[in-house]
Design a protein around this motif. Structure first.
Motif, PDB file in Angstrom:
ATOM      1  N   ASP A  12       4.951   5.983   7.099  1.00 20.15           N
ATOM      2  CA  ASP A  12       4.165   5.883   5.870  1.00 20.15           C
ATOM      3  C   ASP A  12       2.662   5.893   6.177  1.00 20.15           C
ATOM      4  OD1 ASP A  12       6.466   5.722   4.343  1.00 20.15           O
ATOM      5  OD2 ASP A  12       6.576   3.536   4.526  1.00 20.15           O
TER       6      ASP A  12
ATOM      7  N   GLU B 127      -1.101   4.874   6.825  1.00 26.97           N
ATOM      8  CA  GLU B 127      -1.786   3.768   7.474  1.00 26.97           C
ATOM      9  C   GLU B 127      -3.230   3.724   6.989  1.00 26.97           C
ATOM     10  OE1 GLU B 127      -1.736   4.713  11.692  1.00 26.97           O
ATOM     11  OE2 GLU B 127      -3.749   5.560  11.562  1.00 26.97           O
TER      12      GLU B 127
ATOM     13  N   ASN C   1      -3.507  -1.492   9.034  1.00 24.37           N
ATOM     14  CA  ASN C   1      -2.305  -1.828   8.276  1.00 24.37           C
ATOM     15  C   ASN C   1      -1.322  -0.673   8.348  1.00 24.37           C
ATOM     16  OD1 ASN C   1      -3.039  -4.434   7.191  1.00 24.37           O
ATOM     17  ND2 ASN C   1      -4.513  -3.356   5.899  1.00 24.37           N
ATOM     18  N   ASP C   2      -0.071  -0.986   8.658  1.00 27.51           N
ATOM     19  CA  ASP C   2       1.000   0.025   8.728  1.00 27.51           C
ATOM     20  C   ASP C   2       0.665   1.145   9.702  1.00 27.51           C
ATOM     21  OD1 ASP C   2       2.600  -1.286   6.795  1.00 27.51           O
ATOM     22  OD2 ASP C   2       1.370  -0.422   5.198  1.00 27.51           O
TER      23      ASP C   2
ATOM     24  N   GLN D  65       0.789   3.969  12.255  1.00 27.80           N
ATOM     25  CA  GLN D  65       1.830   4.898  12.684  1.00 27.80           C
ATOM     26  C   GLN D  65       1.912   4.885  14.205  1.00 27.80           C
ATOM     27  OE1 GLN D  65       1.000   8.747  11.002  1.00 27.80           O
ATOM     28  NE2 GLN D  65       0.660   7.923   8.941  1.00 27.80           N
TER      29      GLN D  65
ATOM     30  N   ASN E 169       6.210   2.371  11.600  1.00 26.67           N
ATOM     31  CA  ASN E 169       4.994   1.709  11.103  1.00 26.67           C
ATOM     32  C   ASN E 169       4.987   0.267  11.582  1.00 26.67           C
ATOM     33  OD1 ASN E 169       5.509   3.798   8.562  1.00 26.67           O
ATOM     34  ND2 ASN E 169       3.338   3.435   8.998  1.00 26.67           N
TER      35      ASN E 169
ATOM     36  N   ASP F  45       3.398  -3.393  11.063  1.00 28.87           N
ATOM     37  CA  ASP F  45       2.802  -4.091   9.931  1.00 28.87           C
ATOM     38  C   ASP F  45       1.286  -4.198  10.087  1.00 28.87           C
ATOM     39  OD1 ASP F  45       2.588  -5.525   7.579  1.00 28.87           O
ATOM     40  OD2 ASP F  45       3.001  -7.443   8.535  1.00 28.87           O
TER      41      ASP F  45
ATOM     42  N   ASP G  32       3.868  -7.755  14.128  1.00 28.11           N
ATOM     43  CA  ASP G  32       4.975  -7.410  13.236  1.00 28.11           C
ATOM     44  C   ASP G  32       6.245  -8.075  13.777  1.00 28.11           C
ATOM     45  OD1 ASP G  32       7.013  -6.290  11.737  1.00 28.11           O
ATOM     46  OD2 ASP G  32       6.059  -4.324  11.613  1.00 28.11           O
TER      47      ASP G  32
END
Length: 269
Positions: free
Chosen positions: A46, A48, A78-79, A81, A96, A98, A132
């Motif tokens: 998703d 980033e 954030n997120d 890849q 991803n 966190d 994460d």
């Protein structure tokens, strides 16, 4: 901000994002249904986004004989890849994380006390961390000693640094020459070091290494720098350094180039 003609201070705040990515290399995959990593190589990461801050100094000091630059930074992604490579099924899988966070400081300087001597130095401290608690990856399939917690055959990588991201990096070059303008007899020594880094997202006793290599070049320039002849050596102490690994069914590493010694002649025209 310029407090003087020889000093510059700066600060930056920035944010940006990366659109979703698709890993679609399915050459060896029996199917693409997205359910079984043993048979499916398609994965999607998703979006980033990143927030970063930097504060730095650029300066020319010591009667213009010393160039000194220093910066400090912090970033939060954030997120992010990331790619899980290898594992038992030898696939590249997009994931991803966190949050990933990093901070550090970088220094570079160039010192020329006379036309016969030049030294450059670079140094940086760059810790990173994956945050994460639920992120897992497939560990090695060839019997390595994983130091992360393993539950259900998967390694939990929370708290690990990013792969191929050493905390410490140093490099430098020192050059001596007999003539300040036309060089004539000269010698150059260079070195590069980085501290221990992981090759993969998970941590193990085997798949990591640090690096220190030296290079040397001695020669003579003549005809007002039109010609140059030199002896050179790369990795002069013949260090064997692991630079990466293959972990899906064995404990294989690929290494740096061994020592090289040679002679060169250069003509400028």
């Amino acid at each position: 901000f310029k407090p003087s003609d020889l000093v510059n201070l700066y600060a930056r705040a920035a944010t940006s994002y990366r659109a979703p990515s698709i890993q679609g290399r399915t050459l060896w995959c029996p199917d693409v249904d997205g359910t079984d990593p043993a048979t499916d190589c398609v994965s999607v990461a998703d979006t980033e986004d990143i927030l970063s801050f930097e504060l730095g100094l650029k300066s020319i000091l010591a009667d213009r004989k010393l160039r000194f630059n220093l910066t400090g930074y912090w970033f939060n992604v954030n997120d992010q890849q990331i790619t899980a490579v290898g594992g038992e099924f030898n696939t590249a899988t997009l994931l991803n994380a966190d949050v990933t966070e990093g901070y550090g400081a970088e220094l570079d300087m160039e010192w020329t006390p006379s036309g016969h001597f030049l030294a450059t130095l670079g140094a940086s401290y760059n810790p990173t961390e994956i945050q994460d608690p639920n992120l897992t990856v497939a560990p090695c399939g060839g019997g390595c000693t994983v130091t992360d917690p393993i539950i259900g055959g998967l390694a939990y990588v929370d708290g690990n640094p990013l792969p191929n991201a050493p905390e410490w990096i140093f490099n430098g070059i020192v050059t001596l020459q007999s003539d300040a303008v036309y060089k004539h007899l000269f010698a150059t020594l260079d070195w590069a070091y980085y501290s221990e880094k992981n090759f993969f997202l998970y941590e193990s006793e085997e798949f990591n290494d640090d690096s220190l290599e030296f290079g040397l070049r001695i020669g003579y320039a003549f005809a007002q720098l039109k010609y140059e002849i030199a002896l050179f050596g790369r990795n002069i102490f013949d260090e064997e350094i692991m630079q990466g690994g293959i972990d899906f069914n064995n404990l294989t590493a690929y290494t740096n180039t061994p020592r090289i010694v040679g002679m060169e002649f250069i003509a400028h025209f």
